[in-house]
Design an enzyme around this catalytic site. Structure first.
Site, PDB file in Angstrom:
ATOM      1  N   GLU A  62     -20.600  17.145 -42.800  1.00  0.00           N
ATOM      2  CA  GLU A  62     -21.838  16.766 -43.652  1.00  0.00           C
ATOM      3  C   GLU A  62     -21.856  17.181 -44.145  1.00  0.00           C
ATOM      4  OE1 GLU A  62     -22.248  12.617 -44.063  1.00  0.00           O
ATOM      5  OE2 GLU A  62     -20.824  11.843 -42.674  1.00  0.00           O
ATOM      6  N   TYR A 100     -19.387  13.661 -54.311  1.00  0.00           N
ATOM      7  CA  TYR A 100     -19.763  13.440 -53.252  1.00  0.00           C
ATOM      8  C   TYR A 100     -18.682  14.343 -52.058  1.00  0.00           C
ATOM      9  CZ  TYR A 100     -20.165  12.697 -48.189  1.00  0.00           C
ATOM     10  OH  TYR A 100     -20.197  12.567 -47.108  1.00  0.00           O
ATOM     11  N   GLU A 102     -18.665  18.342 -49.168  1.00  0.00           N
ATOM     12  CA  GLU A 102     -19.013  18.413 -48.772  1.00  0.00           C
ATOM     13  C   GLU A 102     -18.740  19.954 -47.459  1.00  0.00           C
ATOM     14  OE1 GLU A 102     -18.283  15.924 -44.470  1.00  0.00           O
ATOM     15  OE2 GLU A 102     -18.675  13.861 -46.176  1.00  0.00           O
ATOM     16  N   HIS A 157     -13.466  16.982 -40.299  1.00  0.00           N
ATOM     17  CA  HIS A 157     -14.329  15.073 -40.921  1.00  0.00           C
ATOM     18  C   HIS A 157     -13.177  14.371 -41.181  1.00  0.00           C
ATOM     19  CE1 HIS A 157     -17.795  12.954 -42.712  1.00  0.00           C
ATOM     20  NE2 HIS A 157     -17.193  12.356 -41.576  1.00  0.00           N
ATOM     21  N   ASP A 191     -15.641  14.734 -36.828  1.00  0.00           N
ATOM     22  CA  ASP A 191     -16.248  13.671 -36.668  1.00  0.00           C
ATOM     23  C   ASP A 191     -14.554  12.622 -37.110  1.00  0.00           C
ATOM     24  OD1 ASP A 191     -16.808  10.733 -36.620  1.00  0.00           O
ATOM     25  OD2 ASP A 191     -17.425  11.485 -38.762  1.00  0.00           O
ATOM     26  N   ASP A 236     -16.150  11.291 -32.657  1.00  0.00           N
ATOM     27  CA  ASP A 236     -15.906  12.611 -32.299  1.00  0.00           C
ATOM     28  C   ASP A 236     -15.623  13.129 -31.380  1.00  0.00           C
ATOM     29  OD1 ASP A 236     -18.599  13.532 -34.180  1.00  0.00           O
ATOM     30  OD2 ASP A 236     -18.708  11.201 -33.768  1.00  0.00           O
ATOM     31  N   HIS A 276     -24.921  10.189 -35.592  1.00  0.00           N
ATOM     32  CA  HIS A 276     -24.201  11.187 -34.533  1.00  0.00           C
ATOM     33  C   HIS A 276     -24.564  12.290 -33.092  1.00  0.00           C
ATOM     34  CE1 HIS A 276     -19.435  10.090 -36.431  1.00  0.00           C
ATOM     35  NE2 HIS A 276     -20.912  10.241 -37.430  1.00  0.00           N
TER      36      HIS A 276
END
Length: 304
Positions: A62, A100, A102, A157, A191, A236, A276
């Site tokens: 992220e 969006y 990452e 992720h 994750d 995770d 997290h």
């Protein structure tokens, strides 16, 4: 020779010290929207530096550093007073939506590891052109001081609403990477959203990453990798492929790192950093192995 109880105490004490000072630590941390605004928050950055500096290799997820300022700021703080001991390698910006995206980022200590290969996995497998929202960025590391010497890390992720499909597709990534780099020493981490409502028990037998008995899931289902008191989920995970790599893991070292408790933060202060906890595992080093043998044989005489 010292009496047996004394040798036992020395042995236990030595193993504790070796875990802390010699073993090689691999971490994975969902840093929750890490970007320019977070990099300007002094307390958040202090905690991030404390977390990352514990690790020889740390996967950050992220990371949303569109202006390319947050990562250099983190590296600058990591290297402050330490020389140029930290570097990083990052994926391209990944995501189905331009709004969006990452990055996967591996931050590593240059004194203990180096990058020997990278591979941005394409999401174009036959029959399934869009398995991942964020395709894995695979990195091969050389770590001469470890027992294993070299290993490959595959990060992921997953998208919460597509966890089952992505985790199963990750198995294909593993097979491709093993063939491409001719290695069995592969660790998958990140994750995975592999618990609670995102990975229903009825779907687990559909995930080859779970059903293949050759793969070892090191973070158990009962773990809590979340900061909020209202949640208790093992999202995770760390998964190990290959007997040699599994044998190089320090037993019982895989866990979630509760940075809120360790650094005495309130829940709100911890949530400013992430929702997290990082997960981590230790790999044996040559020094760890030889010192443990000396202790067991009764020839280990001193520490430090």
């Amino acid at each position: 020779m010292a009496p047996l109880p004394s040798l036992l105490l020395v042995f236990l004490f030595s193993l504790c010290n070796l875990h802390l000072t010699v073993a090689f630590r691999i971490c994975a941390f969902n840093a929750y929207h890490f970007g320019e605004s977070k990099s300007k928050n002094g307390q958040v950055m202090k905690t991030l530096v404390q977390i990352v500096s514990r690790c020889d290799v740390c996967l950050l997820q992220e990371v949303r550093d569109s202006k390319k300022k947050a990562l250099p700021a983190l590296l600058n703080q990591l290297n402050r007073g330490r020389g140029a001991d930290y570097d990083y390698v990052a994926s391209e910006r990944l995501g189905r939506s331009e709004a969006y995206q990452e990055q996967y980022v591996f931050v590593y200590k240059t004194s203990s590891a180096s990058v020997t290969g990278t591979y941005q996995y394409p999401d174009n497998r036959p029959g399934d052109q869009d398995a991942f929202a964020r395709e894995p960025f695979v990195v091969r590391f050389r770590a001469p001081k470890t027992d294993i010497k070299e290993f490959v890390l595959i990060p992921q992720h997953t998208t919460p609403t597509n966890t089952t499909k992505e985790l199963d597709a990750l198995y294909d990534v593993l097979q491709d990477v093993k063939r491409m780099w001719k290695t069995e020493n592969v660790m998958l981490l990140g994750d995975f959203n592999a618990d609670c409502g995102y990975l229903a028990k009825k779907n687990r037998n559909k995930v080859r990453l779970i059903t293949d008995s050759n793969l070892q899931w090191l973070i158990p289902d009962g773990s809590d990798t979340t900061v909020r008191e209202s949640t208790n989920c093992a999202y995770d995970r760390i998964v190990v492929n290959g007997r040699k790599l599994f044998d190089s893991v320090v037993p019982s070292s895989a866990k979630a790192f509760n940075f809120q408790q360790e650094f005495r933060l309130s829940e709100d202060e911890a949530l400013d950093v992430s929702d997290h906890y990082p997960v981590e595992v230790l790999l044996k080093s040559r020094t760890f192995k030889s010192a443990a043998v000396r202790v067991r044989s009764g020839t280990f005489k001193s520490f430090g």
